[in-house]
Design a protein around this motif. Structure first.
Motif, short mmCIF file in Angstrom:
data_model
loop_
_atom_site.label_atom_id
_atom_site.label_comp_id
_atom_site.label_asym_id
_atom_site.label_seq_id
_atom_site.Cartn_x
_atom_site.Cartn_y
_atom_site.Cartn_z
N GLY A 228 -8.55 4.91 0.49
CA GLY A 228 -8.08 5.52 -0.75
C GLY A 228 -6.66 6.01 -0.66
O GLY A 228 -5.87 5.88 -1.59
N ALA A 229 -6.30 6.61 0.51
CA ALA A 229 -4.93 7.09 0.69
C ALA A 229 -3.94 5.91 0.66
O ALA A 229 -2.84 6.01 0.11
CB ALA A 229 -4.82 7.86 1.99
N TRP A 230 -4.36 4.81 1.30
CA TRP A 230 -3.48 3.64 1.28
C TRP A 230 -3.26 3.13 -0.16
O TRP A 230 -2.15 2.81 -0.56
CB TRP A 230 -4.07 2.51 2.13
CG TRP A 230 -3.50 1.16 1.77
CD1 TRP A 230 -4.08 0.18 1.05
CD2 TRP A 230 -2.21 0.66 2.11
NE1 TRP A 230 -3.26 -0.90 0.90
CE2 TRP A 230 -2.08 -0.62 1.55
CE3 TRP A 230 -1.13 1.21 2.83
CZ2 TRP A 230 -0.93 -1.39 1.68
CZ3 TRP A 230 0.01 0.43 2.96
CH2 TRP A 230 0.11 -0.85 2.40
N TYR A 231 -4.37 3.13 -0.91
CA TYR A 231 -4.24 2.60 -2.27
C TYR A 231 -3.39 3.50 -3.15
O TYR A 231 -2.64 3.02 -3.99
CB TYR A 231 -5.63 2.44 -2.88
CG TYR A 231 -5.61 1.62 -4.16
CD1 TYR A 231 -5.52 0.25 -4.10
CD2 TYR A 231 -5.67 2.25 -5.40
CE1 TYR A 231 -5.50 -0.50 -5.26
CE2 TYR A 231 -5.65 1.50 -6.57
CZ TYR A 231 -5.55 0.12 -6.49
OH TYR A 231 -5.51 -0.62 -7.65
N LEU A 232 -3.48 4.80 -2.93
CA LEU A 232 -2.73 5.72 -3.79
C LEU A 232 -1.29 5.89 -3.35
O LEU A 232 -0.41 6.19 -4.17
CB LEU A 232 -3.43 7.08 -3.81
CG LEU A 232 -4.80 7.13 -4.47
CD1 LEU A 232 -5.41 8.51 -4.33
CD2 LEU A 232 -4.70 6.74 -5.95
N ILE A 233 -1.01 5.73 -2.04
CA ILE A 233 0.34 5.99 -1.54
C ILE A 233 1.00 4.72 -1.00
O ILE A 233 2.12 4.36 -1.38
CB ILE A 233 0.31 7.08 -0.45
CG1 ILE A 233 -0.26 8.38 -1.02
CG2 ILE A 233 1.70 7.29 0.12
CD1 ILE A 233 -0.44 9.46 0.02
N GLY A 234 0.31 4.04 -0.09
CA GLY A 234 0.90 2.88 0.55
C GLY A 234 1.14 1.72 -0.39
O GLY A 234 2.21 1.07 -0.36
N ASP A 235 0.14 1.45 -1.26
CA ASP A 235 0.27 0.32 -2.18
C ASP A 235 1.49 0.48 -3.10
O ASP A 235 2.34 -0.42 -3.21
CB ASP A 235 -1.03 0.19 -2.99
CG ASP A 235 -1.13 -1.14 -3.70
OD1 ASP A 235 -0.24 -1.45 -4.52
OD2 ASP A 235 -2.09 -1.89 -3.44
N PRO A 236 1.67 1.63 -3.79
CA PRO A 236 2.87 1.80 -4.63
C PRO A 236 4.17 1.80 -3.82
O PRO A 236 5.22 1.36 -4.31
CB PRO A 236 2.65 3.14 -5.32
CG PRO A 236 1.18 3.35 -5.27
CD PRO A 236 0.73 2.76 -3.98
N SER A 237 4.10 2.31 -2.57
CA SER A 237 5.32 2.33 -1.75
C SER A 237 5.79 0.91 -1.43
O SER A 237 6.99 0.60 -1.47
CB SER A 237 5.07 3.11 -0.46
OG SER A 237 4.71 4.46 -0.73
N VAL A 238 4.85 0.03 -1.10
CA VAL A 238 5.21 -1.38 -0.85
C VAL A 238 5.81 -2.00 -2.12
O VAL A 238 6.81 -2.73 -2.07
CB VAL A 238 3.98 -2.16 -0.37
CG1 VAL A 238 4.30 -3.65 -0.30
CG2 VAL A 238 3.52 -1.66 0.98
N ALA A 239 5.18 -1.72 -3.25
CA ALA A 239 5.70 -2.26 -4.52
C ALA A 239 7.11 -1.76 -4.80
O ALA A 239 7.98 -2.51 -5.25
CB ALA A 239 4.76 -1.88 -5.66
N LEU A 240 7.35 -0.46 -4.54
CA LEU A 240 8.69 0.10 -4.77
C LEU A 240 9.72 -0.55 -3.86
O LEU A 240 10.85 -0.85 -4.28
CB LEU A 240 8.66 1.61 -4.55
CG LEU A 240 9.98 2.35 -4.76
CD1 LEU A 240 10.48 2.16 -6.18
CD2 LEU A 240 9.83 3.83 -4.43
#
Length: 398
Positions: free
Chosen positions: A44-56
């Motif tokens: 869940g932490a990856w989806y909320l933080i890591g996923d948008p960070s990669v997109a950014l």
């Protein structure tokens, strides 16, 4: 001004593309997030933080895709498969490299995108059992989306090439139009210069000769003085009338931009006028019929220029004019004069302009003829021209 508008439009398009890619990614990210089951806190932490960070990061890298197109798009296409938020960014990268319409680059980036999407699909928090429809979608959807992005990019690239081609063609046509306009203006200036010279040079030369006689001959009988004064007055009046006609036509403009021009039938009157002014002129003609307007007008101007030059450069000389319709459908015009009389008191004459024979050569060339002029062995001068007289001209022969 146009370049500034184009630059602002280009920046707006780039920003719009990035915003659209971020919007697509956001929609997919929210859709997956709302529909998935959260198996663990780490995922869940990856989806909320890591996923948008990669997109950014992918979205930021796309800013330099025009400077380093292949390196940036290849990197973004691979990295974007690890983030559902970066789905739109990855598709934009595929479309961007496809606009270049280079098959090797498109194939390399697309292949890298598909391989990465297959191996990195586990990074997404959504898990489905083998054989489920979700697994099938994971195998079909990435190639389908990649194909759509590539097709859209190729279409956009083709459109850009077409726009550049049309713009280059428009610029070329604009340059050609300006060149044609400049050429037309030059031709019109030359035509006006020829007409002004033809109208004024002959009259002023006769007036100068008559005034020279009056200035140097103080013992002339009264009737000869009156004849010369009358010739000066009449010549001045005719010069002003002809000049007024030319200026009136120039001011009127199209469609009234054609001046009534003399033709071959006006040569006898021209010779008679020259004789009245004191010139020794003989006319021999074997021409019967009326030539085309251009040929008749050109023949008249040749005789007029010959008389003008003889008046200025050979005062007192005998002038012989010959008009002959020769074999081969040609009109031969010859104006020859004997040497100047050295004891002629009217030796003073206007300085040569240097434009008469030049303009006459242009006029004869436009009529399709040939012009020649040179001194004779007896120190005289001869001016000859051959003008075409088409045999198919109907209603001209008598």
């Amino acid at each position: 001004m146009n370049s500034d508008v184009a630059a602002r439009l280009g920046r707006w398009q780039r920003h719009w593309q990035l915003a659209a890619a971020a919007a697509v990614g956001l929609w997919i990210w929210l859709y997956i997030g709302l529909g998935m089951k959260w198996p663990s806190a780490d995922r869940g932490a990856w989806y909320l933080i890591g996923d948008p960070s990669v997109a950014l990061g992918c979205l930021t890298a796309l800013v330099w895709r025009r400077r380093y197109p292949l390196a940036v798009t290849l990197t973004v296409a691979v990295v974007s498969t690890a983030s559902s938020f970066a789905t739109g960014v990855g598709l934009l990268a595929l479309a961007s490299v496809s606009t270049r319409r280079r098959p090797m680059e498109i194939g390399a980036v697309t292949l890298a995108y598909l391989i990465a999407s297959h191996f990195l699909v586990g990074s997404h928090p959504v898990e489905s059992p083998p054989g489920s429809p979700t697994s099938f979608y994971r195998l079909v959807v990435p190639p389908l989306l990649a194909g759509i992005a590539v097709a859209a990019g190729v279409a956009v690239g083709a459109r850009r090439v077409e726009v550049r081609t049309l713009r280059a063609r428009a610029h070329r046509m604009e340059r050609e139009q300006k060149a044609r306009a400049a050429q037309a203006q030059a031709q019109e200036r030359n035509r006006i210069a020829r007409e002004m010279h033809d109208v004024l040079a002959h009259r002023i030369s006769l007036i100068a000769m008559q005034a020279g006689v009056l200035n140097h001959r103080t013992n002339l009988p009264a009737h000869e003085n009156r004849t010369l004064v009358h010739g000066i007055a009449a010549g001045s009046h005719q010069a002003l009338e002809e000049l007024r006609d030319v200026l009136g036509v120039l001011r009127a403009g199209p469609p009234h931009s054609e001046l009534t021009q003399p033709s071959l039938h006006g040569i006898p009157d021209l010779v008679a006028d020259a004789r009245t002014s004191g010139l020794h002129v003989a006319l021999t003609t074997t021409v019967s019929g009326t030539p085309p307007d251009t040929i008749g007008r050109t023949a008249y101007r040749i005789v007029q220029e010959g008389l003008t030059n003889a008046t200025k450069h050979a005062p007192g000389a005998h002038i012989h004019i010959t008009l002959e319709r020769a074999a081969g459908n040609q009109l031969h015009v010859t104006v020859s004069n004997s040497p100047a009389l050295t004891n002629n008191p009217a030796r003073t004459h206007p300085p040569p302009s240097g434009y008469g024979l030049r303009g006459l050569a242009e006029r004869v060339g436009l009529a399709g003829g040939k012009l020649d002029h040179h001194p004779t062995p007896d120190n005289g001068y001869i001016l000859t021209a051959q003008l075409p007289w088409p045999a198919s001209t109907h209603g001209t022969d008598t």
